[in-house]
Design a protein around this motif. Structure first.
Motif, PDB file in Angstrom:
ATOM      1  N   LYS A  72       0.870  -1.179   0.000  1.00 22.40           N
ATOM      2  CA  LYS A  72       0.000   0.000   0.000  1.00 22.40           C
ATOM      3  C   LYS A  72       0.903   1.225   0.000  1.00 22.40           C
ATOM      4  N   VAL A  73       0.638   2.142  -0.915  1.00 20.65           N
ATOM      5  CA  VAL A  73       1.511   3.290  -1.097  1.00 20.65           C
ATOM      6  C   VAL A  73       0.720   4.575  -0.886  1.00 20.65           C
ATOM      7  N   PHE A  74       1.306   5.495  -0.138  1.00 21.60           N
ATOM      8  CA  PHE A  74       0.695   6.802   0.091  1.00 21.60           C
ATOM      9  C   PHE A  74       1.583   7.881  -0.517  1.00 21.60           C
ATOM     10  N   LEU A  75       1.010   8.718  -1.347  1.00 22.26           N
ATOM     11  CA  LEU A  75       1.705   9.894  -1.868  1.00 22.26           C
ATOM     12  C   LEU A  75       0.981  11.121  -1.318  1.00 22.26           C
ATOM     13  N   GLU A  76       1.761  11.989  -0.676  1.00 22.82           N
ATOM     14  CA  GLU A  76       1.168  13.151  -0.026  1.00 22.82           C
ATOM     15  C   GLU A  76       1.490  14.418  -0.796  1.00 22.82           C
ATOM     16  N   CYS A  77       0.537  15.333  -0.798  1.00 23.58           N
ATOM     17  CA  CYS A  77       0.704  16.617  -1.471  1.00 23.58           C
ATOM     18  C   CYS A  77       0.137  17.712  -0.569  1.00 23.58           C
ATOM     19  N   VAL A  78       0.906  18.788  -0.418  1.00 28.14           N
ATOM     20  CA  VAL A  78       0.464  19.900   0.410  1.00 28.14           C
ATOM     21  C   VAL A  78       0.649  21.199  -0.361  1.00 28.14           C
ATOM     22  N   GLN A  79      -0.390  22.065  -0.321  1.00 25.36           N
ATOM     23  CA  GLN A  79      -0.289  23.389  -0.962  1.00 25.36           C
ATOM     24  C   GLN A  79      -0.525  24.469   0.098  1.00 25.36           C
ATOM     25  N   ASP A  80       0.113  25.628  -0.138  1.00 30.63           N
ATOM     26  CA  ASP A  80       0.067  26.675   0.881  1.00 30.63           C
ATOM     27  C   ASP A  80      -0.695  27.914   0.430  1.00 30.63           C
ATOM     28  N   MET A  81      -1.541  27.777  -0.620  1.00 32.71           N
ATOM     29  CA  MET A  81      -2.223  28.959  -1.151  1.00 32.71           C
ATOM     30  C   MET A  81      -3.727  28.944  -0.949  1.00 32.71           C
ATOM     31  N   ASP A  82      -4.219  28.094  -0.082  1.00 35.97           N
ATOM     32  CA  ASP A  82      -5.648  28.057   0.205  1.00 35.97           C
ATOM     33  C   ASP A  82      -6.479  27.779  -1.057  1.00 35.97           C
ATOM     34  N   HIS A  83      -5.924  26.986  -1.960  1.00 36.07           N
ATOM     35  CA  HIS A  83      -6.620  26.676  -3.201  1.00 36.07           C
ATOM     36  C   HIS A  83      -7.753  25.686  -2.967  1.00 36.07           C
ATOM     37  N   GLU A  84      -8.845  25.907  -3.709  1.00 39.45           N
ATOM     38  CA  GLU A  84      -9.972  24.988  -3.618  1.00 39.45           C
ATOM     39  C   GLU A  84      -9.676  23.660  -4.318  1.00 39.45           C
ATOM     40  N   ASN A  85      -9.094  23.750  -5.508  1.00 38.23           N
ATOM     41  CA  ASN A  85      -8.911  22.555  -6.335  1.00 38.23           C
ATOM     42  C   ASN A  85      -7.548  21.916  -6.118  1.00 38.23           C
ATOM     43  N   MET A  86      -7.549  20.594  -6.083  1.00 37.10           N
ATOM     44  CA  MET A  86      -6.284  19.854  -6.079  1.00 37.10           C
ATOM     45  C   MET A  86      -6.421  18.660  -7.009  1.00 37.10           C
ATOM     46  N   PHE A  87      -5.302  18.282  -7.607  1.00 36.80           N
ATOM     47  CA  PHE A  87      -5.311  17.295  -8.679  1.00 36.80           C
ATOM     48  C   PHE A  87      -4.164  16.305  -8.486  1.00 36.80           C
ATOM     49  N   TRP A  88      -4.375  15.077  -8.922  1.00 41.43           N
ATOM     50  CA  TRP A  88      -3.298  14.100  -9.074  1.00 41.43           C
ATOM     51  C   TRP A  88      -3.259  13.645 -10.526  1.00 41.43           C
ATOM     52  N   TYR A  89      -2.056  13.769 -11.117  1.00 41.52           N
ATOM     53  CA  TYR A  89      -1.832  13.327 -12.484  1.00 41.52           C
ATOM     54  C   TYR A  89      -0.773  12.231 -12.476  1.00 41.52           C
ATOM     55  N   ARG A  90      -0.819  11.467 -13.551  1.00 43.29           N
ATOM     56  CA  ARG A  90       0.238  10.507 -13.823  1.00 43.29           C
ATOM     57  C   ARG A  90       0.864  10.911 -15.155  1.00 43.29           C
TER      58      ARG A  90
END
Lengths: 113, 117
Positions: free
Chosen positions: A18-36
């Motif tokens: 089981k793999v976890f990839l974490e992403c954090v943004q610091d601009m209070d953005h509504e949208n977040m995306f994961w691409y390959r």
């Protein structure tokens, strides 16, 4: 400056893990995306989220799930990693409007052995 | 469904030569258009975008792109390239088909620009 950080630049896992990839943004953005990103295939959308606890499938969601418990954090989960999930994974965030720029993290290169 | 076609997967050029990277999109509805650049071992970053108004948009490092509605194109040009422009370039368009958000993009498959001395 907008900053999108990803937990690892390089990751090596074994089939079935089981793999976890974490992403954090610091601009209070509504949208977040994961691409390959794969050579010759460009960027393909896996999942996106437009609000906390909200998620929608992208073009290639099979074998992946996501979690967004806090606005700034969006996690990609590979429930049981397989060799065909070896790839570069890119996270991005943006405001909610179509005119808003997507800001990308540096990417995580995942190798599944 | 919306799609984006980048006609060239690789473009080799010599330093100081002009370059054009081609991009066509499929939808005739109102769209926003973007060019992103990815330098080696980095994530993507915005190069320029067309939202409305003048059909010619420019970036800070000398690239420009022209929106052509009749030809559904958004080609990227630079009159004189540098070694440092070596990168992969992605054209993208907003996708109005997703109902939950207006921020989704459809990306082309990318064009690798290789600038040789």
């Amino acid at each position: 400056d907008v900053k999108v950080t990803q937990s690892s630049r390089y990751l090596v896992k074994r089939t079935g893990e089981k793999v976890f990839l974490e992403c954090v943004q610091d601009m209070d953005h509504e949208n977040m995306f994961w691409y390959r990103q794969d050579p010759g295939l460009g960027l393909r959308l896996i999942y996106f989220s437009y609000d906390v606890k909200m998620k929608e499938k992208g073009d290639i969601p099979e074998g992946y799930s996501v979690s967004r418990e806090k606005k700034e954090r969006f996690s990609l989960i590979l429930e049981s990693a397989s060799t065909n999930q070896t790839s570069m994974y890119l996270c991005a965030s943006s405001g909610y409007r179509g005119t808003d720029t997507q800001y990308f993290g540096p990417g995580t290169r995942l190798t599944v052995l | 469904a919306q799609s984006v076609t980048q006609l060239d997967s690789q473009v080799p050029v010599f330093e100081e030569a002009p370059v054009e990277l081609r991009c066509n999109y499929s939808s005739s509805v109102s769209v926003y258009l973007f060019w992103y650049v990815q330098y080696p071992n980095q994530g993507l970053q915005l190069l320029l975008k067309y939202l409305s108004g003048s059909t010619l948009v420019e970036s800070i490092n000398g690239f420009e792109a022209e929106f052509n509605k009749s030809q559904t194109s958004f080609h990227l040009r630079k009159p004189s390239v540098h070694i440092s422009d070596t990168a992969e370039y992605f054209c993208a368009v907003t996708d109005p088909s997703y109902g939950g958000s207006q921020g989704n993009l459809i990306f082309g498959k990318g064009t690798k620009l290789s600038v040789k001395p």
